[in-house]
Design a protein around this motif. Structure first.
Motif, PDB file in Angstrom:
ATOM      1  N   MET A  91      32.789  41.809  25.985  1.00 27.54           N
ATOM      2  CA  MET A  91      33.332  42.468  24.678  1.00 27.54           C
ATOM      3  C   MET A  91      33.781  43.748  25.159  1.00 27.54           C
ATOM      4  N   ALA A  92      33.349  44.637  26.193  1.00 28.75           N
ATOM      5  CA  ALA A  92      34.072  45.496  26.944  1.00 28.75           C
ATOM      6  C   ALA A  92      35.450  45.338  27.267  1.00 28.75           C
ATOM      7  N   ALA A  93      35.456  44.215  27.789  1.00 22.82           N
ATOM      8  CA  ALA A  93      36.829  43.874  28.373  1.00 22.82           C
ATOM      9  C   ALA A  93      37.840  43.844  27.284  1.00 22.82           C
ATOM     10  N   VAL A  94      37.499  43.067  26.050  1.00 21.50           N
ATOM     11  CA  VAL A  94      38.231  42.815  24.947  1.00 21.50           C
ATOM     12  C   VAL A  94      38.401  44.230  24.418  1.00 21.50           C
ATOM     13  N   LEU A  95      37.642  45.015  23.935  1.00 17.88           N
ATOM     14  CA  LEU A  95      37.823  46.377  23.745  1.00 17.88           C
ATOM     15  C   LEU A  95      38.963  47.201  24.439  1.00 17.88           C
ATOM     16  N   GLN A 154      55.259  41.338  26.750  1.00 17.46           N
ATOM     17  CA  GLN A 154      54.137  42.155  26.895  1.00 17.46           C
ATOM     18  C   GLN A 154      52.842  41.470  26.919  1.00 17.46           C
ATOM     19  N   TYR A 155      52.615  40.430  25.972  1.00 12.71           N
ATOM     20  CA  TYR A 155      51.520  39.540  25.891  1.00 12.71           C
ATOM     21  C   TYR A 155      51.456  38.609  27.055  1.00 12.71           C
ATOM     22  N   VAL A 156      52.416  38.255  27.604  1.00  9.96           N
ATOM     23  CA  VAL A 156      51.935  37.283  29.044  1.00  9.96           C
ATOM     24  C   VAL A 156      51.614  38.475  30.145  1.00  9.96           C
ATOM     25  N   LEU A 157      51.930  39.492  30.135  1.00 10.26           N
ATOM     26  CA  LEU A 157      51.630  40.637  31.168  1.00 10.26           C
ATOM     27  C   LEU A 157      50.055  40.910  30.885  1.00 10.26           C
ATOM     28  N   LEU A 158      49.633  41.014  29.414  1.00  5.47           N
ATOM     29  CA  LEU A 158      48.466  41.040  29.068  1.00  5.47           C
ATOM     30  C   LEU A 158      47.378  40.165  29.845  1.00  5.47           C
ATOM     31  N   MET A 159      47.855  38.847  29.503  1.00  6.00           N
ATOM     32  CA  MET A 159      47.024  37.757  29.986  1.00  6.00           C
ATOM     33  C   MET A 159      46.788  37.937  31.439  1.00  6.00           C
ATOM     34  N   LEU A 160      47.909  38.368  32.134  1.00  4.71           N
ATOM     35  CA  LEU A 160      47.678  38.552  33.575  1.00  4.71           C
ATOM     36  C   LEU A 160      46.813  39.651  33.818  1.00  4.71           C
ATOM     37  N   ALA A 161      47.096  40.496  33.419  1.00  2.00           N
ATOM     38  CA  ALA A 161      46.370  41.739  33.582  1.00  2.00           C
ATOM     39  C   ALA A 161      44.845  41.710  33.343  1.00  2.00           C
ATOM     40  N   SER A 162      44.422  40.668  32.512  1.00  2.00           N
ATOM     41  CA  SER A 162      42.975  40.613  32.229  1.00  2.00           C
ATOM     42  C   SER A 162      42.283  40.268  33.458  1.00  2.00           C
ATOM     43  N   SER A 163      42.824  39.700  34.477  1.00  2.00           N
ATOM     44  CA  SER A 163      42.090  39.520  35.978  1.00  2.00           C
ATOM     45  C   SER A 163      41.457  40.954  36.270  1.00  2.00           C
ATOM     46  N   ILE A 164      41.933  42.017  35.787  1.00  3.38           N
ATOM     47  CA  ILE A 164      41.229  43.382  36.278  1.00  3.38           C
ATOM     48  C   ILE A 164      40.023  43.365  35.556  1.00  3.38           C
ATOM     49  N   CYS A 165      39.722  42.648  34.679  1.00  2.00           N
ATOM     50  CA  CYS A 165      38.378  42.683  33.879  1.00  2.00           C
ATOM     51  C   CYS A 165      37.164  42.022  34.908  1.00  2.00           C
ATOM     52  N   SER A 166      37.902  41.514  35.872  1.00  6.00           N
ATOM     53  CA  SER A 166      36.520  40.961  36.886  1.00  6.00           C
ATOM     54  C   SER A 166      35.913  42.202  37.401  1.00  6.00           C
ATOM     55  N   ILE A 168      34.649  44.551  35.975  1.00  7.45           N
ATOM     56  CA  ILE A 168      33.171  44.850  35.315  1.00  7.45           C
ATOM     57  C   ILE A 168      32.203  43.487  35.076  1.00  7.45           C
ATOM     58  N   SER A 169      32.679  42.652  35.827  1.00 11.91           N
ATOM     59  CA  SER A 169      31.959  41.212  35.905  1.00 11.91           C
ATOM     60  C   SER A 169      32.202  40.542  34.795  1.00 11.91           C
ATOM     61  N   ALA A 170      33.362  40.593  34.021  1.00 13.81           N
ATOM     62  CA  ALA A 170      33.619  39.637  32.899  1.00 13.81           C
ATOM     63  C   ALA A 170      33.805  38.225  33.655  1.00 13.81           C
ATOM     64  N   GLU A 172      35.972  35.801  33.717  1.00 13.44           N
ATOM     65  CA  GLU A 172      37.223  35.245  33.615  1.00 13.44           C
ATOM     66  C   GLU A 172      37.631  34.482  34.976  1.00 13.44           C
ATOM     67  N   LEU A 173      39.100  34.122  34.926  1.00  6.09           N
ATOM     68  CA  LEU A 173      39.406  33.350  36.074  1.00  6.09           C
ATOM     69  C   LEU A 173      39.410  34.165  37.431  1.00  6.09           C
ATOM     70  N   THR A 174      39.737  35.299  37.484  1.00  9.48           N
ATOM     71  CA  THR A 174      39.547  36.044  38.840  1.00  9.48           C
ATOM     72  C   THR A 174      38.157  36.330  39.288  1.00  9.48           C
ATOM     73  N   ALA A 175      37.151  36.532  38.358  1.00 12.12           N
ATOM     74  CA  ALA A 175      35.798  36.843  38.642  1.00 12.12           C
ATOM     75  C   ALA A 175      35.275  35.438  39.237  1.00 12.12           C
ATOM     76  N   VAL A 176      35.386  34.351  38.457  1.00  9.96           N
ATOM     77  CA  VAL A 176      35.234  33.053  38.929  1.00  9.96           C
ATOM     78  C   VAL A 176      35.694  32.836  40.496  1.00  9.96           C
ATOM     79  N   ALA A 177      37.029  33.027  40.766  1.00 16.70           N
ATOM     80  CA  ALA A 177      37.471  33.066  41.857  1.00 16.70           C
ATOM     81  C   ALA A 177      36.680  33.827  42.959  1.00 16.70           C
ATOM     82  N   ASN A 178      36.364  35.055  42.701  1.00 16.78           N
ATOM     83  CA  ASN A 178      35.725  35.946  43.597  1.00 16.78           C
ATOM     84  C   ASN A 178      34.330  35.254  44.195  1.00 16.78           C
ATOM     85  N   ARG A 179      33.646  34.656  43.038  1.00 13.87           N
ATOM     86  CA  ARG A 179      32.510  34.121  43.327  1.00 13.87           C
ATOM     87  C   ARG A 179      32.509  32.671  44.303  1.00 13.87           C
TER      88      ARG A 179
END
Length: 227
Positions: A91-95, A154-166, A168-170, A172-179
């Protein structure tokens, strides 16, 4: 030293990858919808609002566009906790993503609104349209069509930027990859796969937006021609 690739080590984790992709798409979809609505309202306020509102929105846009997304995510995530509210990482990532993309959408939409000639607005007034009808039929809809490619980018860049949400342990794909890479010790293979998945998602999202725009704007032109 010769490196031996072993992508087979990642096969048992395909469900985790799929779950990460799904959350990435969910984060992106929610942030895109809310960001578009919020950005359009801010653009209207900045283009045709009272002076004090223009200054407030302008200050918000400048702050967001000139600070890193990662810092914004941390401020939202830890700021909510400081206020005593319990919100999970997703939820924090979405906000945070919404707060970020609203500012960029605002500027894109403002450019579209300002591209509408005043004569078109005057023509709407002459036809007896009220202020809301003029903004929707004469200003917003043509403006959206003009800046649609920029919004899609802009919204494609948003999708790619969502990787930063990893960060805060959201999950998403990058967080899963880290694990996964910490479990398999196959970092190179893991991030090659993740990079290819993001590349595929970018093409899928662009094609989805292209199809949506083709459907909406082609239909609008046909209706306008019929009228």
């Amino acid at each position: 030293m010769t490196y031996q690739f072993d992508f087979a080590a990642l096969l048992p984790y395909w469900r985790e990858f799929a779950a990460g992709v799904w959350l990435t798409l969910q984060l992106s979809a929610v942030a895109t919808v809310l960001g578009f609505v919020g950005g359009a309202l801010c653009a209207i306020a900045r283009a045709d609002g009272p002076p004090w509102l223009k200054r407030v929105v302008g200050a918000y846009v400048e702050v967001i566009r000139n600070t890193p997304l990662l810092v914004q995510i941390f401020l939202v995530y830890f700021g909510i906790a400081v206020l005593g509210l319990r919100v999970d990482a997703t939820m924090a990532a979405v906000l945070a993503l919404v707060v970020n993309v609203v500012a960029y959408t605002c500027e894109i939409m403002r450019a579209g609104i300002e591209s509408i000639h005043k004569a078109q607005i005057e023509a709407g007034e002459c036809l007896g349209l009220n202020r809301r009808q003029i903004y929707w039929h004469v200003v917003l809809r043509p403006a959206i069509e003009r800046v649609y490619p920029a919004l899609v980018s802009q919204y494609v860049l948003l999708m790619l930027a969502s990787s930063i949400c990893s960060q805060i342990s959201a999950e998403e794909l990058t967080a899963v990859a880290n694990r996964i890479q910490s479990d398999t010790f196959r970092s190179f293979e893991t991030y090659i796969v993740v990079g290819l998945v993001y590349l595929a998602l970018s093409f899928v999202v662009r094609w989805a937006f292209w199809g949506f725009g083709l459907l909406v704007f082609t239909r609008r032109r046909k209706l306008g021609t019929a009228l």
